[in-house]
Design an enzyme around this catalytic site. Structure first.
Site, PDB file in Angstrom:
ATOM      1  N   HIS A  76       1.981  10.274   2.714  1.00 41.06           N
ATOM      2  CA  HIS A  76       2.955   9.756   1.764  1.00 41.06           C
ATOM      3  C   HIS A  76       4.326  10.404   1.905  1.00 41.06           C
ATOM      4  O   HIS A  76       5.129  10.347   0.989  1.00 41.06           O
ATOM      5  CB  HIS A  76       2.450   9.973   0.326  1.00 41.06           C
ATOM      6  CG  HIS A  76       1.301   9.084  -0.034  1.00 41.06           C
ATOM      7  ND1 HIS A  76       0.055   9.240   0.493  1.00 41.06           N
ATOM      8  CD2 HIS A  76       1.233   8.021  -0.866  1.00 41.06           C
ATOM      9  CE1 HIS A  76      -0.760   8.315  -0.001  1.00 41.06           C
ATOM     10  NE2 HIS A  76      -0.074   7.556  -0.832  1.00 41.06           N
ATOM     11  N   GLU A 118       0.811  -5.460   1.093  1.00 45.05           N
ATOM     12  CA  GLU A 118       2.176  -5.341   1.633  1.00 45.05           C
ATOM     13  C   GLU A 118       2.511  -6.377   2.689  1.00 45.05           C
ATOM     14  O   GLU A 118       3.579  -6.968   2.673  1.00 45.05           O
ATOM     15  CB  GLU A 118       2.384  -3.951   2.238  1.00 45.05           C
ATOM     16  CG  GLU A 118       2.829  -2.892   1.252  1.00 45.05           C
ATOM     17  CD  GLU A 118       1.699  -2.401   0.376  1.00 45.05           C
ATOM     18  OE1 GLU A 118       0.546  -2.822   0.600  1.00 45.05           O
ATOM     19  OE2 GLU A 118       1.966  -1.605  -0.526  1.00 45.05           O
TER      20      GLU A 118
END
Lengths: 393, 343
Positions: free
Chosen positions: B142, B73
């Site tokens: 998450h 990322e």
């Protein structure tokens, strides 16, 4: 013309100068200088490459004078910044580049202004080579409206055409540079991006992420590690399990280059640029260089290295002296001519410093401007609920 | 019959489109419209998108414009930002915004602040998009909502669509915007169909960033929400209407810059305010709304303190019963409305 008269008068005064006893009987004219000479340069260590850059470099008199002037300008500009910082006219962070001039000048000599470049925070030298003026750079350091970023960026955030700063977060500029390279490839303009980082940053994870993607996608990116042997106060031996920074790209070919020799840097950069432009993907260069100042102005730079070491580099490997000696010893310039350049440079720096200390600070109306691009004016909350400030694009 | 009439009249009836398809179509149209737009992220190309939002795009546009990235990322967000600086218009997908934390330096320091630091020399036209907030059974790492974190930072626009019209119009606006936009989607909304009017289906339909929408008019109390919770507010309002309580439901659509004027006008009318969000209470979207209401003209019209309905102040648990009790339910909204109205 003025130069010629100076030379003539010098000769007539019987001053043979430092060039060794040359049989200069008549006035030395422009035509008497050697227009071009070829110099031996240090061989580069290579990694995953069949061959490296050439072992010689041809320098024209014109280029030599240009490199000399630029390096000297850079040197004096940084020293003036040192002065202004100690007078508290420059504040905050100030990371000086003196000692590393051959890197910035050599790199620019190997690419075009239409190519792209990004570096970290030791960026004043690159701002200059990428088209910024000394005035704009110094006024940015002093936080004035005439600064290259109107006083809103400071030392670490200077920008110019095809120059993406000036970045404060160590290592963050490397993925950015690969992104610029991606845009180059996407837009098919045969341009490349030079992406610089230091020996300290070289251990950052995001750099390895970038090596991976740049290699996978064959991005036209020249990664350049300016290894000045110290990441702030930590020597390379204490920071890196492998100090062969030119090999750290693993699957990316690499070169280790003498970063104190502007010709070496130039040839290596040309070699790397050709590699990139041929579509082979990224390449990595380690420039072995040295900074005379500490990490920044708040670091005296002598707690983790000896004054003897600094002095040794200054006397044996100074990039400006090296170029100067080469040119003088090969009759490519005269002492007077170079002195003349020094005087002009000094004047330019003095003028710029004068401007940088007298130009007014940015107007308060500018406080909230430049939040968004291409946007109608909007309100920005001030320090209290009744304070509604105006923001223009 | 009504659909047939519509069809005969205009040739383009209102149709039911899921949020996922709305996002997909928006990207497709913008990719077609401007060569500089491209999409990068994990699994966006050959996998058709982790949540199938980019289905079909790689087949249509190829490797150059739909790029699969490695699981890095920080690296690919930085690459996306750099490409925006050099003239492209990237859409950078985070598989979920939880993973954007790894790249948050690039979003804030490299994207958001650059136009200001360069005093207007360097703009960054980039969209960061992906699912945000709680999903179903994906547990603590998450499920975080990042609206407050990104909404905190000047230089960013932060958008949080609820339905298909929002998704479509706001994504098109975001892609056309010359500034960094954080586009917070919601995984649980992807499969939900909504009617898209003929106008909303047009290729140049955009929803302006920075403007809230009143989804339901009402006189008794103002409910302000964003993303999935807007639906919950409307459901609560429907039940409350049967009891004679008329809620005005405002869909924020944009977190930053926030359209406080629409909220103020509503509060001046209804005299009561409840904010509803999925994220944590401390320093959240609701906290900001309440602070601004206090500081503005609407305060004097409040007949009761403004109140926030939020996710529970805990990391998201896994077990269904626990998860269900970690986010606002319709009954929580109704309870807060009645408490505020003192009924």
């Amino acid at each position: 013309m003025r130069k010629m008269l100076t030379i003539i008068s010098t000769v007539l005064r019987g001053n043979a100068g430092k060039n060794g006893a040359r049989a200069v009987v008549a006035a030395r004219t422009y035509a008497d200088f050697t227009q071009q000479a070829t110099f031996d340069i240090k061989k580069c260590d290579v990694h995953k490459l069949e061959e490296g850059p050439p072992l010689t470099s041809t320098l024209t008199r014109e280029d030599g004078l240009k490199y000399y002037r630029t390096m000297q300008t850079m040197r004096r500009m940084e020293l003036k910044a040192d002065q202004l910082y100690k007078q508290k006219i420059i504040r905050g962070f100030c990371h000086l580049y003196d000692g590393q001039e051959a890197c910035a000048v050599g790199i620019e000599a190997g690419i075009n202004l239409t190519d792209h470049l990004i570096t970290a925070y030791r960026a004043h030298g690159y701002t200059l080579t990428r088209g910024g003026t000394v005035r704009e750079i110094m006024a940015e350091l002093t936080g004035r409206r005439g600064g290259i970023a109107k006083g809103k960026g400071g030392s670490m955030h200077m920008y110019a055409k095809n120059f993406y700063g000036g970045n404060g977060i160590v290592g963050a500029q490397v993925p950015l540079g690969a992104g610029v390279a991606l845009a180059c490839k996407y837009q098919e303009k045969n341009e490349l991006c030079v992406c610089l980082y230091g020996d300290g940053a070289a251990n950052q994870g995001q750099i390895f992420e970038t090596y991976n993607m740049a290699s996978l996608w064959k991005l036209p990116c020249i990664f350049i590690c300016e290894n000045n042997k110290y990441g702030m106060g930590t020597s390379v031996e204490r920071a890196a399990a492998s100090t062969d920074y030119y090999k750290r790209g693993d699957f990316i070919p690499g070169l280790r280059v003498d970063g104190m020799d502007v010709l070496c840097v130039k040839e290596a950069t040309k070699f790397a640029a050709d590699f990139c432009r041929s579509g082979k993907g990224p390449i990595l260069m380690e420039l072995q260089t040295y900074r005379y100042h500490g990490h920044s102005m708040s670091d005296p730079g002598v707690s983790y290295r000896t004054r003897e070491e600094i002095q040794e580099v200054r006397s044996k490997s100074d990039p400006i002296s090296m170029l100067k000696d080469r040119m003088l010893n090969n009759n490519m310039a005269s002492v007077e001519e170079l002195k003349e350049i020094d005087i002009e440079v000094r004047k330019e720096i003095e003028d710029a410093a004068q401007f940088a200390t007298t130009d007014p600070e940015p107007p308060l109306e500018d406080l909230c401007n430049h939040i968004f691009y291409n946007e109608p004016p909007m309100d920005v909350r001030g320090t209290n609920p009744w304070s509604k400030l105006k923001s223009m694009s | 019959m009504a659909a047939l009439r519509c069809f005969l009249r205009s040739g383009k009836p209102a149709m039911e489109v899921t949020v996922r398809d709305a996002l997909n179509q928006a990207m497709d149209e913008e990719l077609e419209r401007d060569d500089r737009v491209f999409l990068l992220g994990e699994e966006v190309a050959q996998y058709d998108g982790a949540y199938k939002v980019s289905r079909g795009l790689w087949k249509k546009y190829g490797d150059k414009r739909i790029i699969d990235t490695p699981i890095t990322e920080m690296g690919f967000a930085g690459i996306a930002v750099g490409s925006a600086m050099a003239g492209l218009r990237p859409i950078c997908e985070f598989m979920t915004f939880n993973f954007s934390m790894q790249a948050i330096d690039q979003v804030i320091n490299s994207a958001a602040k650059t136009y200001y630091m360069s005093a207007g020399l360097q703009s960054v036209p980039i969209v960061f998009r992906g699912p945000n907030g709680a999903s179903a059974g994906v547990a603590a790492q998450h499920s975080q909502c990042f609206a407050a974190w990104y909404g905190h930072c000047p230089g960013l626009k932060v958008v949080s669509p609820w339905n298909s019209e929002d998704a479509r119009g706001l994504l098109k606006s975001a892609i056309r915007d010359d500034n960094p936009v954080v586009f917070l989607e919601n995984e649980l909304m992807y499969g939900v169909p909504f009617e898209l009017s003929e106008e909303a289906q047009s290729k140049d339909f955009t929803v302006p960033i920075g403007k809230a929408k009143i989804e339901r008019q009402g006189n008794h109390i103002t409910l302000v929400s964003h993303s999935r919770m807007v639906g919950h507010c409307l459901d609560a309002a429907a039940v409350l209407a049967k009891e004679g309580i008329e809620c005005e439901v405002i869909n924020l659509r944009t977190i930053r810059p926030m359209d406080i004027e629409t909220i103020e006008a509503s509060v001046i009318k209804t005299n009561h305010l409840v904010t509803v969000e999925g994220g944590w209470p401390q320093f959240g979207v609701g906290a900001e709304i309440c602070a601004r209401i206090m500081e503005g003209p609407a305060f004097n019209y409040l007949d009761a303190p403004a109140v926030r309905v939020t996710g529970v102040d805990i990391p998201m648990p896994y077990a269904k019963i626990l998860e269900d009790h970690s986010v606002p339910q319709i009954k929580d909204i109704m309870f807060s409305v009645k408490k505020t109205l003192n009924v």
